[in-house]
Design an enzyme around this catalytic site. Structure first.
Site, PDB file in Angstrom:
ATOM      1  N   ASP A  60     -17.659 -25.620   5.556  1.00 48.76           N
ATOM      2  CA  ASP A  60     -18.184 -25.610   4.200  1.00 48.76           C
ATOM      3  C   ASP A  60     -19.706 -25.686   4.222  1.00 48.76           C
ATOM      4  O   ASP A  60     -20.279 -26.633   4.761  1.00 48.76           O
ATOM      5  CB  ASP A  60     -17.596 -26.813   3.452  1.00 48.76           C
ATOM      6  CG  ASP A  60     -18.028 -26.820   2.002  1.00 48.76           C
ATOM      7  OD1 ASP A  60     -17.956 -25.748   1.385  1.00 48.76           O
ATOM      8  OD2 ASP A  60     -18.460 -27.871   1.518  1.00 48.76           O
ATOM      9  N   THR A  93     -20.837 -21.663  -1.041  1.00 50.11           N
ATOM     10  CA  THR A  93     -21.993 -22.450  -0.628  1.00 50.11           C
ATOM     11  C   THR A  93     -22.690 -21.849   0.584  1.00 50.11           C
ATOM     12  O   THR A  93     -23.897 -21.965   0.721  1.00 50.11           O
ATOM     13  CB  THR A  93     -21.567 -23.885  -0.303  1.00 50.11           C
ATOM     14  OG1 THR A  93     -20.409 -23.842   0.506  1.00 50.11           O
ATOM     15  CG2 THR A  93     -21.264 -24.632  -1.557  1.00 50.11           C
ATOM     16  N   THR A  94     -21.924 -21.207   1.470  1.00 48.37           N
ATOM     17  CA  THR A  94     -22.559 -20.537   2.600  1.00 48.37           C
ATOM     18  C   THR A  94     -23.266 -19.283   2.106  1.00 48.37           C
ATOM     19  O   THR A  94     -24.402 -19.007   2.493  1.00 48.37           O
ATOM     20  CB  THR A  94     -21.510 -20.144   3.653  1.00 48.37           C
ATOM     21  OG1 THR A  94     -20.604 -21.222   3.821  1.00 48.37           O
ATOM     22  CG2 THR A  94     -22.149 -19.807   4.961  1.00 48.37           C
ATOM     23  N   ASP A 390     -12.643 -27.097  -2.583  1.00 49.42           N
ATOM     24  CA  ASP A 390     -13.200 -25.771  -2.912  1.00 49.42           C
ATOM     25  C   ASP A 390     -12.219 -24.992  -3.778  1.00 49.42           C
ATOM     26  O   ASP A 390     -12.585 -24.439  -4.809  1.00 49.42           O
ATOM     27  CB  ASP A 390     -13.458 -24.961  -1.630  1.00 49.42           C
ATOM     28  CG  ASP A 390     -14.786 -25.318  -1.001  1.00 49.42           C
ATOM     29  OD1 ASP A 390     -15.329 -26.385  -1.349  1.00 49.42           O
ATOM     30  OD2 ASP A 390     -15.281 -24.536  -0.172  1.00 49.42           O
TER      31      ASP A 390
HETATM   32  P1  ADP Z   1     -18.635 -19.694   1.160  1.00 52.32           P
HETATM   33  O1  ADP Z   1     -18.967 -21.096   1.532  1.00 52.32           O
HETATM   34  O2  ADP Z   1     -19.834 -18.930   0.731  1.00 52.32           O
HETATM   35  O3  ADP Z   1     -17.493 -19.583   0.235  1.00 52.32           O
HETATM   36  P2  ADP Z   1     -16.863 -18.649   3.107  1.00 52.32           P
HETATM   37  O4  ADP Z   1     -16.894 -18.969   4.543  1.00 52.32           O
HETATM   38  O5  ADP Z   1     -15.777 -19.210   2.261  1.00 52.32           O
HETATM   39  O6  ADP Z   1     -18.253 -19.002   2.525  1.00 52.32           O
HETATM   40  O7  ADP Z   1     -16.814 -17.066   3.015  1.00 52.32           O
HETATM   41  C1  ADP Z   1     -16.759 -16.406   1.794  1.00 52.32           C
HETATM   42  C2  ADP Z   1     -16.862 -14.930   2.000  1.00 52.32           C
HETATM   43  O8  ADP Z   1     -15.725 -14.420   2.684  1.00 52.32           O
HETATM   44  C3  ADP Z   1     -16.905 -14.258   0.651  1.00 52.32           C
HETATM   45  O9  ADP Z   1     -17.909 -13.284   0.644  1.00 52.32           O
HETATM   46  C4  ADP Z   1     -15.525 -13.648   0.541  1.00 52.32           C
HETATM   47  O10 ADP Z   1     -15.551 -12.497  -0.241  1.00 52.32           O
HETATM   48  C5  ADP Z   1     -15.178 -13.343   1.973  1.00 52.32           C
HETATM   49  N1  ADP Z   1     -13.731 -13.270   2.180  1.00 52.32           N
HETATM   50  C6  ADP Z   1     -12.826 -14.242   1.942  1.00 52.32           C
HETATM   51  N2  ADP Z   1     -11.576 -13.808   2.246  1.00 52.32           N
HETATM   52  C7  ADP Z   1     -11.701 -12.553   2.697  1.00 52.32           C
HETATM   53  C8  ADP Z   1     -10.781 -11.556   3.187  1.00 52.32           C
HETATM   54  N3  ADP Z   1      -9.481 -11.783   3.239  1.00 52.32           N
HETATM   55  N4  ADP Z   1     -11.276 -10.355   3.564  1.00 52.32           N
HETATM   56  C9  ADP Z   1     -12.599 -10.133   3.486  1.00 52.32           C
HETATM   57  N5  ADP Z   1     -13.507 -11.007   3.056  1.00 52.32           N
HETATM   58  C10 ADP Z   1     -13.083 -12.193   2.653  1.00 52.32           C
HETATM   59 MG    MG Z   2     -15.514 -20.121   0.511  1.00 54.66          MG
END
Ligand code: ADP
Ligand code: MG
Length: 540
Positions: A60, A93-94, A390
């Site tokens: 996270d 958040t990332t 989240d």
């Molecule tokens: P954050 O803390 O920003 O939410 P994450 O590590 O949760 O970071 O990553 C979020 C990113 O991953 C988003 O841009 C989301 O669209 C992408 N994402 C999540 N699931 C999938 C998936 N199944 N296929 C492609 N991209 C995905």
């Molecule tokens: Mg996320």
């Protein structure tokens, strides 16, 4: 002779000018590099060890940023936007940190070439405004009255939020649970009405959702085992009273002449306690909870009268019970009427894993629920809790504001294309700036590819082409190392997450660009010793 003018305290560091902005940007870049690899479903996790040796494993962004303990004053802005994104929408958040970093990186050449900060800032603001407007235009809104469709939407959003976490294998299981949990709340969807408890042991799939309040059985005295552990429609007394014979305080002194007087003192203590207990019994309460200890005498007394008691209940749980079951937390038993007692349909003490839980279901007042997380390692459960948080935030947001966009870089690519198209119609410096922001937005799909080990250049080329042809929701297909329509693939995210991330990233960018001078006060006692008085005592 010219008098010497001293503006700043001795030892004050001041750096200014263009090089100052550049050095701030570089500092931010270093932070972004730390979290870069955690983005997306194939992102890696970070293990952080604090000074006391406590280890945390997390994916996270907000948690990582919080634990990084950043000292650079400008780079702290990034920590703040991650925190605010976490508080505001919970997810993304990332992304917000990476976006801000990339915005800054793209603006760096302009700063170096001597474009004035204010012009750059205006460009960034304009681009953000256009992007946010565009997200609102293209976001997909399902029919509100269709219960099943709404539920499906919420589950998809929760699944996407959890897709990038440690628990992504169980995301279907958890997304159903999270949506159930949020559905149990009232209209305001208060977050603190979802309690999350962790019980070591068992499999992750043994995690269960309790439709009511649940908390771990508290410390108990002899006699407790004789108390009934199950009631229907019990009256519940919530107390902030100690039901224990008080040990004499150190500073108490009683002078007694004879044994009878001593006996009277002892009797008085017992009478006070029994008086309280009797009042509780007569009020008809079946369950007695107290924030303070309930001693062995009281426990035995209640056991003899078919009542249940629990002392040392954590305040947060007691409050939640009060909100759910009604009644009030009492500091005296003088006036125990029905109006101050709570009630629920069913109370029981149940064994879950190695722990016993007090569970209240069918609560009349507030709608509340508790998620009891099971699992192996402590750190694993903590990360599960954060991931559920989240997802819960996302579902709450999506329920209030149900527009969604496709994730996996799809929305970012579409925004990028949109901004690039617009920039061509603008004459002047803003053209360059807006197209730089357009380029910066591509960082999300690129990083998703990089983290999954894909050839990012190749996939980005494909994506640009698809978007130019009007395939709006084309994004990275993480499973097949390709591009895919992520709207169809159900990688959905609430549009609010993206809007908030964009605005926050742009705010941070503007903030850092607008700072052209840092003045650092020396800490008291740390500056150079006052000159001319060697050996003199330094002032504090
Ligand atoms: P954050 O803390 O920003 O939410 P994450 O590590 O949760 O970071 O990553 C979020 C990113 O991953 C988003 O841009 C989301 O669209 C992408 N994402 C999540 N699931 C999938 C998936 N199944 N296929 C492609 N991209 C995905
Ligand atoms: Mg996320």
């Amino acid at each position: 002779m010219q008098p010497q003018i001293i503006l700043l305290k001795e030892g004050t560091e001041a750096s200014q000018g263009r090089s100052q902005i550049i050095s701030n940007i570089n500092a931010c870049q270093a932070i972004v590099d730390c979290v870069r690899t955690t983005l997306g479903p194939r992102g890696m996790d970070k293990l952080m060890v604090e000074a006391q040796g406590k280890a945390t494993i997390s994916n996270d962004g907000a948690t990582i940023m919080k634990l990084l303990d950043v000292v650079h004053p400008a780079a702290k802005t990034l920590v703040d936007i991650a925190k605010s994104q976490d508080a505001e929408v919970g997810d993304g958040t990332t992304s917000v940190v990476i976006l801000a970093g990339e915005f800054l990186k793209q603006m760096k050449p302009f700063v170096e070439e001597g474009v004035h900060s204010q012009i750059i800032i205006r460009g960034v603001r304009k681009a953000t405004q256009l992007a946010v407007q565009f997200i609102n235009e293209i976001a997909v809104k399902p029919k509100k009255d269709d219960e099943a469709e709404l539920r499906q939407l919420l589950e998809k959003c929760a699944a996407t939020a959890m897709g990038s976490k440690l628990i992504n294998q169980q995301k279907d299981f958890f997304s159903r649970m999270v949506v159930d949990a949020v559905m149990m709340l009232d209209e305001l969807l208060p977050l603190n009405m979802i309690g999350i408890k962790k019980v070591p042991g068992g499999a992750l799939e043994d995690t269960l959702l309790v439709a009511g309040v649940a908390f771990k059985k508290t410390f108990s005295y002899a006699g407790f085992e004789m108390q009934p552990k199950q009631y229907t429609n019990p009256k519940i007394a919530l107390l902030n009273i100690e039901l224990e014979l008080k040990a004499e305080r150190d500073n108490a002194e009683i002078r007694l002449e004879n044994v009878e007087e001593y006996q009277k003192v002892v009797d008085a203590e017992w009478t006070i306690l029994y008086d309280k207990l009797e009042k509780l019994h007569l009020s008809g309460a079946k369950v007695v909870l107290s924030k303070l200890p309930i001693g062995d005498v009281a426990t035995q007394y209640f056991a003899d009268r078919d009542m249940f008691c629990a002392g040392r209940v954590p305040e947060e749980d007691l409050k939640r019970t009060m909100k759910a079951c009604g009644g009030s937390i009492l500091t005296t038993v003088a006036d125990l009427g029905d109006s101050v007692l709570g009630t629920c349909e069913h109370f029981e003490e149940r064994q879950i894993g190695g722990d016993r839980f007090n569970i209240f279901t069918g609560c009349p007042q507030a709608k509340t629920c508790t998620i009891i997380i099971r699992g192996g390692a402590e750190q694993f459960m903590e990360e599960t809790e954060r991931s559920l948080h989240d997802a819960i935030m996302i579902v709450r947001r999506a329920k209030k504001n149900d527009a969604v966009v496709a994730g996996g870089g799809a929305i970012e690519m579409e925004l990028s294309k949109h901004l690039r198209d617009i920039s061509r119609t603008i004459a002047g410096k803003e053209q360059m700036l807006i197209s730089a922001i357009a380029r910066a937005l591509e960082v999300i799909p690129r990083q998703l590819c990089d983290n999954a080990g894909f050839d990012s250049t190749n996939i980005l080329n494909k994506l640009r082409q698809k978007h130019a042809q009007g395939n709006r929701w084309m994004g990275v297909d993480i499973l097949n190392e390709d591009v895919a329509d992520n709207m169809e693939k159900c990688v959905w995210e609430p549009s609010l997450v993206k809007i908030n991330a964009l605005s926050a990233a742009s705010e941070a960018t503007c903030l850092i660009l607008s700072v052209d001078e840092t003045i650092k006060n020396p800490k008291s006692g740390e500056g150079p010793a006052p000159q001319g008085r060697p050996g003199a005592r330094r002032p504090f």
